[in-house]
Design an enzyme around this catalytic site. Structure first.
Site, PDB file in Angstrom:
ATOM      1  N   HIS A  17       0.705  -1.629   0.074  1.00 47.58           N
ATOM      2  CA  HIS A  17       0.154   0.171   0.404  1.00 47.58           C
ATOM      3  C   HIS A  17       0.992   1.204  -0.132  1.00 47.58           C
ATOM      4  CE1 HIS A  17      -2.726  -2.906   2.592  1.00 47.58           C
ATOM      5  NE2 HIS A  17      -3.030  -3.457   1.479  1.00 47.58           N
ATOM      6  N   CYS A  59       0.790  -1.961 -19.780  1.00 48.62           N
ATOM      7  CA  CYS A  59       0.269  -0.830 -18.329  1.00 48.62           C
ATOM      8  C   CYS A  59       1.671  -1.505 -17.976  1.00 48.62           C
ATOM      9  CB  CYS A  59      -0.626  -0.783 -18.138  1.00 48.62           C
ATOM     10  SG  CYS A  59      -0.980  -0.008 -16.323  1.00 48.62           S
TER      11      CYS A  59
END
Length: 748
Positions: A364, A677
């Site tokens: 995160h 990507c």
């Protein structure tokens, strides 16, 4: 002396404290301490070995060995019995040292006269600072009480070393936290930063390791433990009853807070003469040392819980909370063991850089750091014990290196590197409004990746043509509870407003693996990266996916909408997810809500299996985006979190480029728009090779658009493709050498 009792320990510790308070120089203190310990333990020898550098121990003081060996005898970590104690962090107790495994005879010390050996690590918070040794001529094994007493003394020596008690020119030892340190970690977010340390959790400093009144210290401990128990109970009461994971953690806290064995060990240390906080820290150091030896993830997690609980207890005892009164520097580099996304967002763009002891490239914190374009180095071992608030620090996010308290020559070289990077960025800024057209006339589209509203201003400043990937999971990860649909509608609407008509591809919730929602029960899996994650969670819990799709449709409010599903491994997963979107479109139509002007439903190709899906999949998908980070790790069976293997395999490997080429051809056959990507899309050389293989849209972090566009405008893709094909025909494993030769000619 066969036994060292509690009163003997207290007497020795008081004498050590008096030595600490004396005006003696560093070497005199060390010499006096070895005399006191040898006398108290009834041994002929006491020696103190301290680390000269990370790998070398030096004999710094001795009573009983030859004095001329002091500051001359050195051992590598793991060498001899002393080196083994330093390496393992465990005592060695033997009645016949010369016969013990690993024994190394050092003739300059004169230790051949001594048979018995007891060595214990001098540790603080799991970090070994040195080794304390006693030896005797008599062949005897030291008792458990003597081992325990020496460990208590070693704890006090660790605190004294931390406070700089042994510093002095005569001792040849430099003050702690003063000398330059280079720490090699791992790259999680590229970029470079210079600034000053800001500790997320300031260290608790124990200034009174020795206490005169054990009963008073036991009373302080009891009071602090009661405060701790009340705090944990209050935290439990405040947690939602359905939040099982957080409740489990707090239940573990409560279990430890009420643990009789943990409390008894701390009380025994206090009776031996330690202060309450020193006793808690001694147990914390032991727990951290055990943590390094435990392979089982569940036990490691429990030891982490105990470590956190010990920190809370230390802050209660010392009154040293997080708010220390220190002023955050104007150029803060955040240093922490680990940090959650919400806490990181609280700091925001005020940070110049981030350095973590733990973390992962997909954590995160790493996701938020990338969104905020803040250089991040992870796995920086011992940074939180080495750094102090305000220390000068350089963060090299390109190489994964941290320079703490750097020398002037290092600072100057680093600043030169940053100046060159800034100059390059100025050149790239001049290309912002120029198209990405190669020398042979091929037009490419360069999009940016995003995940926060803070990213969106980069759309204009970077020259990106749109958002090729908007990570919707960040809005879930930074909250303590599930966001409401109305909140998501507002967030997604603001994203589309900020894009001002440019295309935005919203990737649906990509959780699982290393992205675990704080309010969602974590599933224990042997290999989370290959487990219950992304679209698999969405299809098994369709309520969350339906709520998110509804929010996206309502946020579009008549504008074009592009939705992409992550981690699709086979066609039926895409079909099921696509059906959910189409059903929600019909539901919104029935409710009379405005529908998207244009709806695109695509998939992220991150698993090799999807490249071989039936043709019907490619016909159904409105677009496909190659998710390079996951695709590469699964293609090479190399975990991108594992430093031993993640750099082993080259993106420009013929096999991987052949897979990319196959995907390009399959999409061309069905007219399916294709993009690439991931991190490699933002690396200019790799981006040029993808373009040569036929990919015409690349999505990357905003800071990479300038460098990628700059190179693309210099290359001839036909020439580059010819070099790739020639390398393949020659049986080369990687095309990198051939490609770099072509690019060198193009730049020249």
């Amino acid at each position: 002396m066969d036994h060292v009792g509690e009163s003997d320990s207290r007497k020795l510790l008081r004498r050590l404290r008096d030595t600490l308070a004396s005006a003696e120089a560093g070497q005199a203190r060390l010499d006096r301490i070895t005399e006191l310990i040898a006398e108290s333990m009834g041994t002929e020898v006491c020696s103190i070995y301290l680390f000269r550098d990370r790998d070398t121990l030096e004999l710094c003081a001795t009573q009983g060995l030859e004095r001329q060996a002091v500051h001359k005898t050195r051992l590598r970590i793991g060498e001899g019995l002393v080196g083994r104690v330093a390496k393992t962090g465990k005592p060695i107790n033997t009645e016949d040292a010369p016969s013990a495994p690993g024994f190394r005879y050092m003739p300059e010390t004169g230790e051949e006269r001594y048979s018995s050996f007891l060595g214990v690590p001098i540790q603080r918070l799991g970090e070994t600072l040195g080794v304390l040794v006693v030896q005797s001529r008599e062949a005897r094994r030291y008792s458990d009480d003597e081992v325990y007493a020496l460990e208590v003394v070693a704890m006090v020596l660790a605190e004294m070393a931390e406070l700089g008690a042994f510093v002095g020119d005569d001792a040849g030892l430099s003050a702690p936290h003063k000398h330059p340190v280079m720490i090699r970690g791992s790259v999680a977010q590229e970029g470079n930063a210079e600034g000053h340390v800001w500790l997320h959790e300031p260290r608790v400093v124990v200034t009174n390791p020795v206490a005169d009144d054990p009963e008073a210290e036991l009373a302080r401990l009891n009071e602090a433990l009661e405060t701790l128990r009340v705090t944990v109970d209050q935290m439990l009461e405040a947690v939602d009853a359905t939040d099982k994971e957080q409740r489990e953690v707090l239940e573990a806290y409560r279990l430890f807070a009420n643990s009789r064995s943990w409390r008894r060990r701390i009380e025994d240390d206090i009776r031996r003469g330690l202060s309450a906080e020193a006793a808690v820290e001694k147990e914390q150091s032991a727990a951290r040392a055990r943590l390094a030896q435990v392979p089982d993830p569940y036990l490691r997690e429990r030891l982490h819980d105990l470590d956190d609980l010990s920190n809370r207890l230390l802050r209660i005892l010392t009154g040293q909370g997080r708010e220390t009164g220190a002023q955050m520097p104007a150029d803060p580099i955040l240093v922490a063991r680990n940090i959650g996304p919400g806490e990181l967002l609280d700091y925001g763009r005020s940070l110049r850089g981030i350095v973590l002891e733990q973390g992962s490239v997909g954590s995160h914190a790493a996701i938020v750091a990338r969104a905020l374009a803040i250089p991040l180095v992870i796995h920086a071992e011992n940074i939180t014990t080495e750094a102090l608030n305000g220390d000068h620090i350089l963060v090299d996010g390109d190489e994964g290196v941290v320079h703490l308290r750097p020398e002037e020559a290092v600072v100057q070289a680093f600043r030169d590197k940053m100046a060159m990077a800034a100059e390059a960025q100025k050149r790239y800024a001049g290309l912002r409004d120029q198209p990405a057209v190669t020398r042979d006339g091929v037009r490419l589209r360069l999009d940016m990746n995003a995940g926060l509203m803070a990213d969106l201003p980069s759309l204009k400043s970077s020259g990106a043509e749109g958002v090729g990937l908007f990570r919707t999971e960040l809005q879930f990860l930074v909250r303590a509870k599930m966001p409401r649909r109305s909140e998501l509608v507002q967030i997604y609407r603001r994203v589309l407003d900020a894009a001002d008509g440019r295309r935005v591809v919203f990737r649906t919730l990509d959780i699982g693996s290393d992205k675990v929602l704080p309010y969602m029960r974590q599933v224990e899996e042997p290999n989370p990266a290959l487990g219950w994650r992304a679209i698999r969670v969405g299809l098994d819990k369709p309520g969350v996916m339906r709520m998110q799709v509804q929010a996206l449709i309502r946020a579009a409010w008549g504008r074009p909408l592009s939705v992409m599903f992550p981690f699709v491994a086979q066609m039926d997963e895409f079909v099921a997810a696509r059906d959910i979107v189409l059903r929600e479109i019909e539901r919104e139509r029935a409710l009379g809500h405005p529908l998207p002007e244009k709806l695109e439903i695509g998939a992220m190709l991150e698993t090799p299996s999807l490249a071989f899906a039936p043709r019907h999949f490619f016909e159904m998908a409105d677009f496909i985006s190659i998710g390079g980070n996951d695709l590469k790790q699964f293609f090479f069976a190399a975990d991108r979190e594992n430093e031993l293997v993640r750099r082993r395999y080259d993106t420009l490997n013929i096999s991987f480029l052949s897979l990319v080429e196959m995907i390009v051809k399959r999409c061309e056959e069905t007219g399916t728009p294709l993009s690439f990507c991931g991190e490699d899309a933002g690396r200019p050389v790799e981006a040029a090779c993808f373009a040569a293989m036929g990919i015409r849209t690349l999505s990357m972090r905003p800071a990479s658009i300038g460098p990628v566009k700059h190179l693309l405008r210099q290359v001839d893709l036909r020439e580059l493709r010819a070099a790739i094909d020639a390398a393949r025909a020659n049986g080369e494993q990687s095309v990198r050498r051939a490609v770099m030769e072509v690019l060198a000619r193009a730049r020249g």
